[in-house]
Design a protein around this motif. Structure first.
Motif, PDB file in Angstrom:
ATOM      1  N   GLU A  18       0.825  -1.208   0.000  1.00 21.93           N
ATOM      2  CA  GLU A  18       0.000   0.000   0.000  1.00 21.93           C
ATOM      3  C   GLU A  18       0.859   1.258   0.000  1.00 21.93           C
ATOM      4  OE1 GLU A  18      -1.945   1.216   3.761  1.00 21.93           O
ATOM      5  OE2 GLU A  18      -1.105  -0.617   4.638  1.00 21.93           O
ATOM      6  N   ALA A  19       2.022   1.203   0.674  1.00 18.31           N
ATOM      7  CA  ALA A  19       2.901   2.369   0.721  1.00 18.31           C
ATOM      8  C   ALA A  19       3.538   2.610  -0.640  1.00 18.31           C
ATOM      9  CB  ALA A  19       3.968   2.179   1.786  1.00 18.31           C
ATOM     10  N   LEU A  20       4.001   1.539  -1.267  1.00 15.77           N
ATOM     11  CA  LEU A  20       4.613   1.684  -2.586  1.00 15.77           C
ATOM     12  C   LEU A  20       3.590   2.134  -3.621  1.00 15.77           C
ATOM     13  CD1 LEU A  20       6.917  -1.480  -2.636  1.00 15.77           C
ATOM     14  CD2 LEU A  20       7.578   0.892  -2.206  1.00 15.77           C
ATOM     15  N   ALA A  21       2.389   1.551  -3.553  1.00 15.12           N
ATOM     16  CA  ALA A  21       1.335   1.934  -4.502  1.00 15.12           C
ATOM     17  C   ALA A  21       0.926   3.385  -4.297  1.00 15.12           C
ATOM     18  CB  ALA A  21       0.137   1.012  -4.339  1.00 15.12           C
ATOM     19  N   SER A  22       0.848   3.810  -3.048  1.00 15.63           N
ATOM     20  CA  SER A  22       0.475   5.184  -2.748  1.00 15.63           C
ATOM     21  C   SER A  22       1.502   6.167  -3.290  1.00 15.63           C
ATOM     22  CB  SER A  22       0.321   5.373  -1.236  1.00 15.63           C
ATOM     23  OG  SER A  22       0.035   6.717  -0.920  1.00 15.63           O
ATOM     24  N   ALA A  23       2.798   5.845  -3.106  1.00 20.31           N
ATOM     25  CA  ALA A  23       3.851   6.720  -3.621  1.00 20.31           C
ATOM     26  C   ALA A  23       3.756   6.836  -5.141  1.00 20.31           C
ATOM     27  CB  ALA A  23       5.220   6.192  -3.204  1.00 20.31           C
ATOM     28  N   GLN A  24       3.494   5.701  -5.800  1.00 17.54           N
ATOM     29  CA  GLN A  24       3.387   5.685  -7.260  1.00 17.54           C
ATOM     30  C   GLN A  24       2.148   6.438  -7.736  1.00 17.54           C
ATOM     31  OE1 GLN A  24       5.660   3.599  -9.489  1.00 17.54           O
ATOM     32  NE2 GLN A  24       4.863   5.244 -10.765  1.00 17.54           N
ATOM     33  N   GLU A  25       1.022   6.116  -7.146  1.00 18.02           N
ATOM     34  CA  GLU A  25      -0.247   6.693  -7.602  1.00 18.02           C
ATOM     35  C   GLU A  25      -0.365   8.177  -7.287  1.00 18.02           C
ATOM     36  OE1 GLU A  25      -3.048   4.199  -5.663  1.00 18.02           O
ATOM     37  OE2 GLU A  25      -2.480   2.400  -6.801  1.00 18.02           O
ATOM     38  N   ALA A  73      11.589   6.719  -3.452  1.00 17.29           N
ATOM     39  CA  ALA A  73      12.073   7.738  -4.382  1.00 17.29           C
ATOM     40  C   ALA A  73      12.029   7.268  -5.827  1.00 17.29           C
ATOM     41  CB  ALA A  73      13.492   8.160  -4.006  1.00 17.29           C
ATOM     42  N   GLU A  74      12.096   5.959  -6.067  1.00 21.02           N
ATOM     43  CA  GLU A  74      11.926   5.447  -7.422  1.00 21.02           C
ATOM     44  C   GLU A  74      10.541   5.810  -7.954  1.00 21.02           C
ATOM     45  OE1 GLU A  74      12.838   1.379  -8.374  1.00 21.02           O
ATOM     46  OE2 GLU A  74      14.306   1.282  -6.734  1.00 21.02           O
ATOM     47  N   ARG A  75       9.584   5.846  -7.076  1.00 19.69           N
ATOM     48  CA  ARG A  75       8.209   6.109  -7.468  1.00 19.69           C
ATOM     49  C   ARG A  75       7.868   7.603  -7.384  1.00 19.69           C
ATOM     50  NH1 ARG A  75       9.406   1.340  -5.685  1.00 19.69           N
ATOM     51  NH2 ARG A  75       8.243  -0.480  -6.444  1.00 19.69           N
ATOM     52  N   SER A  76       8.504   8.294  -6.460  1.00 19.21           N
ATOM     53  CA  SER A  76       8.281   9.729  -6.279  1.00 19.21           C
ATOM     54  C   SER A  76       9.425  10.270  -5.437  1.00 19.21           C
ATOM     55  CB  SER A  76       6.946   9.971  -5.573  1.00 19.21           C
ATOM     56  OG  SER A  76       6.883  11.272  -5.031  1.00 19.21           O
ATOM     57  N   LEU A  77      10.282  11.081  -6.040  1.00 21.35           N
ATOM     58  CA  LEU A  77      11.385  11.651  -5.261  1.00 21.35           C
ATOM     59  C   LEU A  77      10.846  12.417  -4.061  1.00 21.35           C
ATOM     60  CD1 LEU A  77      14.477  12.280  -5.028  1.00 21.35           C
ATOM     61  CD2 LEU A  77      13.912  14.467  -6.080  1.00 21.35           C
ATOM     62  N   ALA A  78       9.739  13.123  -4.242  1.00 25.66           N
ATOM     63  CA  ALA A  78       9.181  13.906  -3.145  1.00 25.66           C
ATOM     64  C   ALA A  78       8.863  13.028  -1.939  1.00 25.66           C
ATOM     65  CB  ALA A  78       7.919  14.638  -3.613  1.00 25.66           C
ATOM     66  N   SER A  79       8.344  11.816  -2.181  1.00 29.06           N
ATOM     67  CA  SER A  79       8.025  10.907  -1.077  1.00 29.06           C
ATOM     68  C   SER A  79       9.288  10.414  -0.388  1.00 29.06           C
ATOM     69  CB  SER A  79       7.203   9.724  -1.579  1.00 29.06           C
ATOM     70  OG  SER A  79       5.926  10.151  -2.005  1.00 29.06           O
ATOM     71  N   GLY A  80      10.301  10.039  -1.177  1.00 24.07           N
ATOM     72  CA  GLY A  80      11.567   9.597  -0.596  1.00 24.07           C
ATOM     73  C   GLY A  80      12.255  10.716   0.169  1.00 24.07           C
ATOM     74  N   PHE A  81      12.212  11.921  -0.382  1.00 24.81           N
ATOM     75  CA  PHE A  81      12.817  13.076   0.260  1.00 24.81           C
ATOM     76  C   PHE A  81      12.106  13.415   1.568  1.00 24.81           C
ATOM     77  CE2 PHE A  81      12.236  17.799   0.515  1.00 24.81           C
ATOM     78  CZ  PHE A  81      13.467  18.101   1.078  1.00 24.81           C
ATOM     79  N   ALA A  82      10.779  13.397   1.568  1.00 23.91           N
ATOM     80  CA  ALA A  82      10.018  13.683   2.785  1.00 23.91           C
ATOM     81  C   ALA A  82      10.301  12.640   3.862  1.00 23.91           C
ATOM     82  CB  ALA A  82       8.527  13.721   2.470  1.00 23.91           C
ATOM     83  N   LEU A  83      10.393  11.383   3.457  1.00 27.16           N
ATOM     84  CA  LEU A  83      10.719  10.330   4.409  1.00 27.16           C
ATOM     85  C   LEU A  83      12.112  10.549   4.986  1.00 27.16           C
ATOM     86  CD1 LEU A  83      10.349   7.725   5.931  1.00 27.16           C
ATOM     87  CD2 LEU A  83      10.927   6.465   3.839  1.00 27.16           C
ATOM     88  N   TRP A  84      13.071  10.952   4.149  1.00 31.50           N
ATOM     89  CA  TRP A  84      14.421  11.239   4.643  1.00 31.50           C
ATOM     90  C   TRP A  84      14.383  12.295   5.752  1.00 31.50           C
ATOM     91  CZ3 TRP A  84      16.510  16.166   4.212  1.00 31.50           C
ATOM     92  CH2 TRP A  84      17.806  16.296   4.732  1.00 31.50           C
ATOM     93  N   GLY A  85      13.658  13.409   5.526  1.00 32.52           N
ATOM     94  CA  GLY A  85      13.603  14.459   6.541  1.00 32.52           C
ATOM     95  C   GLY A  85      12.986  13.961   7.834  1.00 32.52           C
ATOM     96  N   HIS A  86      11.917  13.190   7.716  1.00 35.08           N
ATOM     97  CA  HIS A  86      11.256  12.623   8.894  1.00 35.08           C
ATOM     98  C   HIS A  86      12.188  11.661   9.618  1.00 35.08           C
ATOM     99  CE1 HIS A  86       7.817  11.227  11.265  1.00 35.08           C
ATOM    100  NE2 HIS A  86       8.262  10.000  11.059  1.00 35.08           N
ATOM    101  N   ARG A  87      12.840  10.796   8.859  1.00 39.16           N
ATOM    102  CA  ARG A  87      13.750   9.809   9.463  1.00 39.16           C
ATOM    103  C   ARG A  87      14.937  10.479  10.145  1.00 39.16           C
ATOM    104  NH1 ARG A  87      17.403   7.686  11.260  1.00 39.16           N
ATOM    105  NH2 ARG A  87      18.137   5.539  11.118  1.00 39.16           N
ATOM    106  N   MET A  88      15.427  11.594   9.589  1.00 35.69           N
ATOM    107  CA  MET A  88      16.539  12.285  10.237  1.00 35.69           C
ATOM    108  C   MET A  88      16.105  12.913  11.552  1.00 35.69           C
ATOM    109  SD  MET A  88      19.258  11.546   8.780  1.00 35.69           S
ATOM    110  CE  MET A  88      20.175  12.514  10.002  1.00 35.69           C
ATOM    111  N   CYS A  89      14.880  13.379  11.636  1.00 31.11           N
ATOM    112  CA  CYS A  89      14.375  13.891  12.911  1.00 31.11           C
ATOM    113  C   CYS A  89      14.390  12.772  13.958  1.00 31.11           C
ATOM    114  CB  CYS A  89      12.964  14.449  12.725  1.00 31.11           C
ATOM    115  SG  CYS A  89      12.372  15.438  14.108  1.00 31.11           S
ATOM    116  N   ILE A  90      14.004  11.579  13.553  1.00 28.21           N
ATOM    117  CA  ILE A  90      14.075  10.417  14.441  1.00 28.21           C
ATOM    118  C   ILE A  90      15.522  10.151  14.845  1.00 28.21           C
ATOM    119  CG2 ILE A  90      13.791   7.895  14.496  1.00 28.21           C
ATOM    120  CD1 ILE A  90      11.233   8.306  12.810  1.00 28.21           C
TER     121      ILE A  90
END
Length: 363
Positions: A18-25, A73-90
């Motif tokens: 569902e996460a991969l499909a959401s990023a793609q769609e 990021a393969e499906r949407s750079l914006a999604s991979g980039f947003a996850l990176w920022g969130h993960r760095m906060c963690i």
């Protein structure tokens, strides 16, 4: 050989379909600002994929986190980039390991509270290439913050920001760089107006103004600025490289599909970039495995990897565009989106200029 391994993920990790499909769609909707990249966080949180390896490759899990970011990021750079920022906060909260940080981590790891990595000026200061944009003074059990964040992402109303500020408390011999956390909902914190961005409209990216924002002193995460950033920076660079690789890999695959026929004139260029991409992904795997171990990569080597990953993404997105013909010129096409996404990478902090400067400086 290279072609086969480029079809493989960086590591074996089960990412919810569902996460991969959401990023793609939702890639086009996020591109246009009709959806937000944070919407993918809860599904990843339920699968316990938001804090892998935090901090400093704990449990040897950093490579799996890189694989998750690359896949998005393969499906949407914006999604991979947003996850990176969130993960760095963690990462910052886990590295601080204070009582307050530990109390906040579960909500970020669940993906219900978004995290903001407001550390661009901090890492510039760490490298000797800039100064901090925030200042603070201590008043009893509180800290009062003022200044700006010229650019940050995941700036949603309920987000937590981790940044750094000069401690200018009266009586101190000199200003001390200090790592702090604050809520965007804090009185005195104002998120800037929406900006019209290329390919990142749904990442909630803009500037932040802070004027006399009072926060509890327990939200000071570290006063040992250089040690703290030194511990976090390998993860920072490797996970940035992962979202660059995701975009590069997506464009590689499409350029390969476009090669037959007239586009065979690009074969030599494609073949060279294919070899470079495979080598860079192998390097990322090696470095991610070694962070936090006696074989940890040198700081300059991680910088070189990040520079290389960004340059490959730009080159492959351009090649995809050239081989896509007129359809790649249509704004709503995936090829066009990836080309616009790639233009962000040379200016994202650390910018290509900063990376080259640090590498030349011998950091």
């Amino acid at each position: 050989m290279a072609q086969r391994t480029l079809e493989e993920p960086l590591a074996s990790v089960e990412i919810p379909a569902e996460a991969l499909a959401s990023a793609q769609e939702n890639a086009r909707a996020v591109d246009q600002g009709d959806a937000f990249a944070r919407e993918i966080f809860p599904a990843l949180g339920r699968a316990e994929l938001l804090g892998l390896g935090a901090p400093a490759n704990a449990g040897g899990e950093l490579l799996k986190q890189a694989a998750v970011i690359e896949a998005l990021a393969e499906r949407s750079l914006a999604s991979g980039f947003a996850l990176w920022g969130h993960r760095m906060c963690i990462e910052y909260l886990a590295a601080a390991d204070t009582d307050w940080a530990r109390s906040i981590l579960p909500d970020l790891q669940a993906g219900t509270v978004p995290g903001v990595s407001g550390m661009a000026s901090a890492f510039k200061t760490f490298a000797g290439a800039g100064t901090l944009d925030l200042s603070m003074v201590r008043e009893g059990g509180s800290v009062v913050l003022s200044g700006t964040l010229p650019w940050a992402s995941n700036l949603y109303a309920d987000a937590l920001v981790v940044s750094a500020a000069w401690d200018r408390t009266e009586g101190a011999d000199q200003a001390v760089p200090t790592v702090v956390a604050f809520w965007l909902s804090t009185e005195g914190v104002e998120v800037g107006k929406d900006l019209d961005l290329l390919a990142l409209q749904g990442t909630a990216s803009t500037y932040v103004k802070v004027q006399d924002a009072r926060i509890p002193a327990q939200q000071v995460l570290s006063t040992d600025f250089y040690d703290f950033l030194g511990r976090c920076r390998p993860t920072f660079g490797i996970l940035q490289s992962a979202f660059c690789m995701g975009l590069a890999t997506a464009s590689f695959r499409m350029a390969r599909a476009n090669l037959p026929g007239l586009n065979e004139v690009f074969f030599d260029e494609f073949s060279d970039l294919q070899d470079q991409l495979e080598d860079a992904r192998c390097t990322l795997r090696d470095y991610a495995r070694c962070v936090g171990t006696p074989e940890a990569p040198e700081r300059r080597d991680v910088l070189r990897l990040r520079l290389r990953a960004g340059q490959l993404a730009v080159a492959l997105a351009a090649l995809e565009g050239k081989t896509s013909g007129g359809k790649g010129y249509v704004v709503t096409s995936d090829a066009n989106r990836r080309l616009r996404e790639s233009l962000f990478l040379p200016v994202q902090s650390p910018s290509e200029a900063q990376l080259k400067w640090e590498i030349a400086k011998g950091s």
